[in-house]
Each structure stands twice: as C-alpha cells, then as structure tokens.
Design a protein around this motif. Structure first.
Motif, PDB file in Angstrom:
ATOM      1  N   ARG A 190       0.804  -1.222   0.000  1.00 13.94           N
ATOM      2  CA  ARG A 190       0.000   0.000   0.000  1.00 13.94           C
ATOM      3  C   ARG A 190       0.845   1.284   0.000  1.00 13.94           C
ATOM      4  O   ARG A 190       0.399   2.332   0.444  1.00 13.94           O
ATOM      5  CB  ARG A 190      -0.998  -0.005   1.158  1.00 13.94           C
ATOM      6  N   ARG A 213       1.874   2.205  -3.003  1.00 11.06           N
ATOM      7  CA  ARG A 213       1.682   2.531  -4.422  1.00 11.06           C
ATOM      8  C   ARG A 213       3.030   2.653  -5.137  1.00 11.06           C
ATOM      9  O   ARG A 213       3.406   3.709  -5.654  1.00 11.06           O
ATOM     10  CB  ARG A 213       0.873   3.816  -4.596  1.00 11.06           C
ATOM     11  N   ASN A 260      -2.210  -6.862  -7.747  1.00  8.48           N
ATOM     12  CA  ASN A 260      -2.869  -6.690  -6.451  1.00  8.48           C
ATOM     13  C   ASN A 260      -1.945  -5.998  -5.455  1.00  8.48           C
ATOM     14  O   ASN A 260      -2.338  -5.061  -4.756  1.00  8.48           O
ATOM     15  CB  ASN A 260      -3.300  -8.050  -5.885  1.00  8.48           C
ATOM     16  N   ALA A 309      -1.468  -2.279  -6.211  1.00 12.43           N
ATOM     17  CA  ALA A 309      -2.655  -1.446  -5.979  1.00 12.43           C
ATOM     18  C   ALA A 309      -3.061  -1.384  -4.510  1.00 12.43           C
ATOM     19  O   ALA A 309      -3.802  -0.487  -4.108  1.00 12.43           O
ATOM     20  CB  ALA A 309      -3.824  -1.963  -6.813  1.00 12.43           C
ATOM     21  N   GLY A 310      -2.596  -2.358  -3.717  1.00 15.35           N
ATOM     22  CA  GLY A 310      -2.966  -2.387  -2.310  1.00 15.35           C
ATOM     23  C   GLY A 310      -4.045  -3.390  -1.975  1.00 15.35           C
ATOM     24  O   GLY A 310      -4.656  -3.314  -0.907  1.00 15.35           O
ATOM     25  N   LEU A 311      -4.283  -4.352  -2.873  1.00  9.43           N
ATOM     26  CA  LEU A 311      -5.278  -5.398  -2.624  1.00  9.43           C
ATOM     27  C   LEU A 311      -4.574  -6.592  -1.983  1.00  9.43           C
ATOM     28  O   LEU A 311      -3.636  -7.141  -2.564  1.00  9.43           O
ATOM     29  CB  LEU A 311      -5.929  -5.817  -3.943  1.00  9.43           C
ATOM     30  N   PRO A 312      -5.001  -7.029  -0.794  1.00  5.84           N
ATOM     31  CA  PRO A 312      -4.237  -8.041  -0.055  1.00  5.84           C
ATOM     32  C   PRO A 312      -4.492  -9.478  -0.507  1.00  5.84           C
ATOM     33  O   PRO A 312      -4.899 -10.336   0.280  1.00  5.84           O
ATOM     34  CB  PRO A 312      -4.697  -7.823   1.391  1.00  5.84           C
ATOM     35  N   PHE A 313      -4.241  -9.742  -1.785  1.00  5.25           N
ATOM     36  CA  PHE A 313      -4.314 -11.111  -2.285  1.00  5.25           C
ATOM     37  C   PHE A 313      -3.130 -11.331  -3.220  1.00  5.25           C
ATOM     38  O   PHE A 313      -3.226 -11.177  -4.438  1.00  5.25           O
ATOM     39  CB  PHE A 313      -5.639 -11.386  -3.001  1.00  5.25           C
ATOM     40  N   ARG A 336     -15.121 -15.939  -8.508  1.00  2.00           N
ATOM     41  CA  ARG A 336     -14.290 -14.803  -8.088  1.00  2.00           C
ATOM     42  C   ARG A 336     -13.019 -14.773  -8.919  1.00  2.00           C
ATOM     43  O   ARG A 336     -12.519 -15.811  -9.346  1.00  2.00           O
ATOM     44  CB  ARG A 336     -13.953 -14.901  -6.595  1.00  2.00           C
ATOM     45  N   PRO A 371      -9.619 -13.417  -8.039  1.00  2.00           N
ATOM     46  CA  PRO A 371      -8.756 -12.769  -7.046  1.00  2.00           C
ATOM     47  C   PRO A 371      -7.368 -12.410  -7.538  1.00  2.00           C
ATOM     48  O   PRO A 371      -6.718 -11.537  -6.958  1.00  2.00           O
ATOM     49  CB  PRO A 371      -8.692 -13.778  -5.900  1.00  2.00           C
TER      50      PRO A 371
END
Length: 257
Positions: free
Chosen positions: A26, A28, A90, A93-97, A183, A185
């Motif tokens: 996160r 970026r 992910n 962009a800060g997506l936790p996967f 989904r 992910p």
C-alpha cells in the motif's frame, strides 16, 4: 532425497521476503510493464527474488533456479521455481491477495512447495509427506457440485479474449450461471493454496508458468485434491477439492490437454 531440507529452505526463503513486502504494501510503488500493460512489475518483485535466490544459494548450492524476474540460472538435479510476488497487480494497488511461491523438483518430480501470504502470514507448505498451513495438516475438501461451489478463476484473460473472442465471454457466462460464486482474485498460487485448504472449491487458469503453479499444484495433490495440467510446463490448469463432480461441471469443457 532430503525432502525436509528442501522444504525448510523454501520456507526460509519465502519468509525472508516477507518483511520487505509488508513494508512496501500500500505504498503505491512505481510500476513498469513486461509483456504489456496487463503484466506489471515493481522494484519489490526484483528485490524479493534476489533475497529468495540468496537464501536458496546459501542453503542449497548446486541447483538451478527458475525465477519469474531473473530467468534460469545454475544447473543440477534440483530445480527451484520462484515467483517473488504472485499477484503483482494486487500488491501494487494495495489489494491483499498476493503471495510468494517457491517449489523444488528433483529429476522432474515436485517434492517441496511453499505458498506464503505475507499479509495474513499464512504459510502453506507441501512435500511428499503431506500438506500443511501454519504447521497444521490441511485437507482439500468442500463442495461436490457447481451449484454449491466457489470457483476462483482469472479466465478470460486478455490473451483468452484475443484468441477466443466472444466464445470466451460466453464460456465465462456459463461458469457464472453454473457455480454458486465465481471470483477473480488474481494470484494463481494463492488460489491453489485456498483450494488445497478447502477454503474454495475449484480453480482454473490459462497461460500459466511453472513459477505460478508448481507449489500450488503440490499443495492441492498432497492435501487430497485434484490438479490437472503439467505444473512444470507453461499451459492451462484446473484444480478442485476431493470429491468434486468434475464430469458434470461447467469446467468439464476446459479440461487441460
């Protein structure tokens, strides 16, 4: 064959990359691209792979390392497959996967694999002796048919759309209509780890590389699930929990050759 030593090395190498990835998450980070704008890479991918390579080389010298960022180096009967960040888009962009994926093969046989989620700090490990999450045995068990099942799939990818056109969208529509939930992910290795743990029921992907799926394939198989496809070659894969009715599933039309 020192399978325990190989698994310990993979685990140590994956964990060594964790602190940097957690700190950078996160933030970026600046992104560059490889094949096209759908294929991002950051400085942290490269740095994490360097860390992983250093641990493997120090602990188990004399093998080959096949990394997503650094290519193939070395030679020997032991081959390591390394994806320092599977799910870079992910992560950036800060997506936790996303995860670290490391597998070892000996004379073409997968014998050890690690999928490490550095945000949740879930450590999935597998060897010829079994499969575990955070040291506890896992079983790939869940739904038996589509209408009760969770499907994880990034299909159709831009490459699929380019090759198959509207048929790819129609096939995706059949998946959405058939499964209880679908989904996207965005990390093949972590999707497979979740199927191995029974947290999802099926996973399908196309155009995957060994560093994406080798560790996850071993996890699924050793946990009692089914993995179809060659995890040590580029291509498509399909995985599902044990007992799932693949014959009557919408996934039956995309069985890897």
């Amino acid at each position: 064959m020192d399978v325990t030593g190989l698994l310990d090395t993979a685990t140590e190498a994956a964990m060594a990359a964790g602190p940097r990835l957690r700190e950078a998450f996160r933030s970026r980070p600046q992104i560059t691209t490889k094949r096209d704008f759908h294929d991002p890479v950051t400085e942290h991918d490269r740095a994490a792979e360097e860390t992983i390579r250093a641990v493997i080389t120090a602990r188990r010298p004399g093998g080959a390392i096949v990394g997503e960022e650094g290519g193939e180096t070395g030679s020997g009967e032991v081959r390591w497959y390394v994806d320092p960040i599977d799910g870079t888009a992910n992560f950036a962009a800060g997506l936790p996967f996303f995860c670290v994926s490391i597998a070892a093969s000996v004379r073409g046989e997968l014998v050890a694999g690690v999928v490490y989620d550095p945000i949740r700090e879930d450590m999935f490990t597998a060897s010829t002796e079994g499969a575990w999450c955070d040291g506890k045995p896992i079983r790939s068990e869940g739904a038996t048919r589509d209408r009760e099942a969770m499907l994880l799939s990034s299909y159709p990818t831009p490459l699929d759309l380019e090759a198959e056109g509207e048929e790819a969208l129609r096939r995706y529509g059949r998946f959405v209509g058939s499964f209880a939930a679908v989904r996207r992910p965005g990390s093949a290795a972590l999707k497979l780890a979740h199927v191995a743990a029974g947290w999802s029921d099926a996973a399908y992907g196309t155009h995957s590389h060994p560093w994406d799926v080798a560790a996850g394939a071993l996890l699924v198989r050793q946990a009692g699930g089914v993995y179809l496809g060659d995890p040590l070659a580029k291509g498509d894969y399909l995985a599902h929990v044990g007992g799932f009715d693949l014959k009557n599933s919408a996934l039956a039309e995309v069985l890897p050759g």
